[in-house]
Design a protein around this motif. Sequence first.
Motif, PDB file in Angstrom:
ATOM      1  N   HIS A  66       2.879   2.644   2.105  1.00 23.30           N
ATOM      2  CA  HIS A  66       2.734   3.495   3.292  1.00 23.30           C
ATOM      3  C   HIS A  66       3.967   4.357   3.567  1.00 23.30           C
TER       4      HIS A  66
ATOM      5  N   PHE B 264      -5.623  -5.314   4.771  1.00 17.87           N
ATOM      6  CA  PHE B 264      -4.836  -6.023   3.763  1.00 17.87           C
ATOM      7  C   PHE B 264      -4.364  -7.367   4.311  1.00 17.87           C
TER       8      PHE B 264
ATOM      9  N   LEU C 242       0.818  -1.218   0.000  1.00 19.44           N
ATOM     10  CA  LEU C 242       0.000   0.000   0.000  1.00 19.44           C
ATOM     11  C   LEU C 242       0.857   1.277   0.000  1.00 19.44           C
TER      12      LEU C 242
ATOM     13  N   GLU D  39      -5.519   0.181   7.476  1.00 21.73           N
ATOM     14  CA  GLU D  39      -5.422  -0.337   6.097  1.00 21.73           C
ATOM     15  C   GLU D  39      -4.593  -1.616   6.054  1.00 21.73           C
TER      16      GLU D  39
END
Length: 440
Positions: free
Chosen positions: A305, A382, A303, A378
């Motif tokens: 991050h 995931f 993602l 998140e």
Amino acid sequence: MQKKTFWLIALLMLALAAIIVYMAPLSQNEISRKVAEIAPATDAWRAALPRDPAAATAAYMARLPAAATARSDAYFEGGYWLQLIGFVVGIAASWVLLSSRILVALRDKLEQHSQRRWLNNAILIAAFTLLSSILSAPLDVYQRYFREHLYGLANQSFGPWFSDFLLNFALAMVVGTLFISLIFVVMRRLVQTWWIWGAVLSVAFMAFMMLIGPTYIDPLFNTYTALSDEKVKQPILSMARANGVPADNVYQFDASKQSNRISANVSGIFGSAAVRLNDNLLKRTSQPEIEAVMGHELGHYVLNHVYHFLLTFGVLLVVGFAFVKTSYAWALRRWGQRWGIRDQADPVGLPLLAALFSVYLFVMTPVFNTTIRSSEVEADAFGINTSQQADGMAEAHLKLTEYRKANPSDIEEFFFYDHPAPKKRIYMAMRWKAEHWQAP
Ligand SMILES: [Zn+2]
């Protein structure tokens, strides 16, 4: 305040730190008798869990012994106060450094010997780091050594702990001096716009540390070896391949020499990826838990991050530097002369700059926490979708309650949590499980 008074305070702080160290082993024996473990769950217990997410979450939470909850609540809530105390101690240390004019005396002495500004500045910056560390030594030792032992979270005796501490300090000293020296060059050359460049440099510096950290810094503190257990490794690599993470090996490291905390990370920036988990995770959790945790860590990578973090912090730092620039100019007009600070690019003003920056960081704590916490939510989503290990996820989060209060109020979570509250994370796992229900 006189210079003599400064050295007296510094000496007192070192003595206080030594007393705290001396008392630490006594308290550890006291507390280890009170540690309450979470009883492991059986397959039958899991099979009997209700489908309703709230009821299943309650069943998980009910396994926490009251003594364990009381202990982790006390540990975590104490942390709120420590943030305030740390802030106040930092401001007080800055004030002592400024009003004793200890750095002014050092600057004047240095200038008698050499006019090389970069060298004098670097020495002043290093001196500031050293002296402020001495002033905060009692709090540091209490928080990072004594208190961790008090709550049964640390395994290291003082010798090895102190050697890690010194190594950390030496690194911070070298890297910090280089970085702050650069900031002062920018402050002198770009008088009006240094605050923007300061933020840009900070982001570049953070990215650089993320790039070199896994290869050059982490191995200084722990030993990293390839994970040999194929039964553990293959499912992790399979999740990595399935999500396009460029990793062909999994590494384990000996975190148990420092603490009992379970932890893992997938670090790497600019195309590199290092999948690493600690030996506590291997020793203390089951395969489904490991898969859930590693799914979460892979989530941070997939993602992006790291980039979100750098971008968001970049914006927050621009605002922070703007605040520091304005308030610093104001403070210099008011007290600059009294504290012997010649202009904004004089490193003698570093304690004042540090104090102003800490005001900004302290006030913005909930914003920083919420930024990180959103990414953690998140990564949880995931992780559970990738690993499909709802009970593994819930079980791992139940274990994390040993150092994070399990069930805080929403307002508490907003202010103090950089990860979601454990109860919410268990609920998230049970909600996923309910939507993917297979009759047990
Ligand atoms: Zn995470």
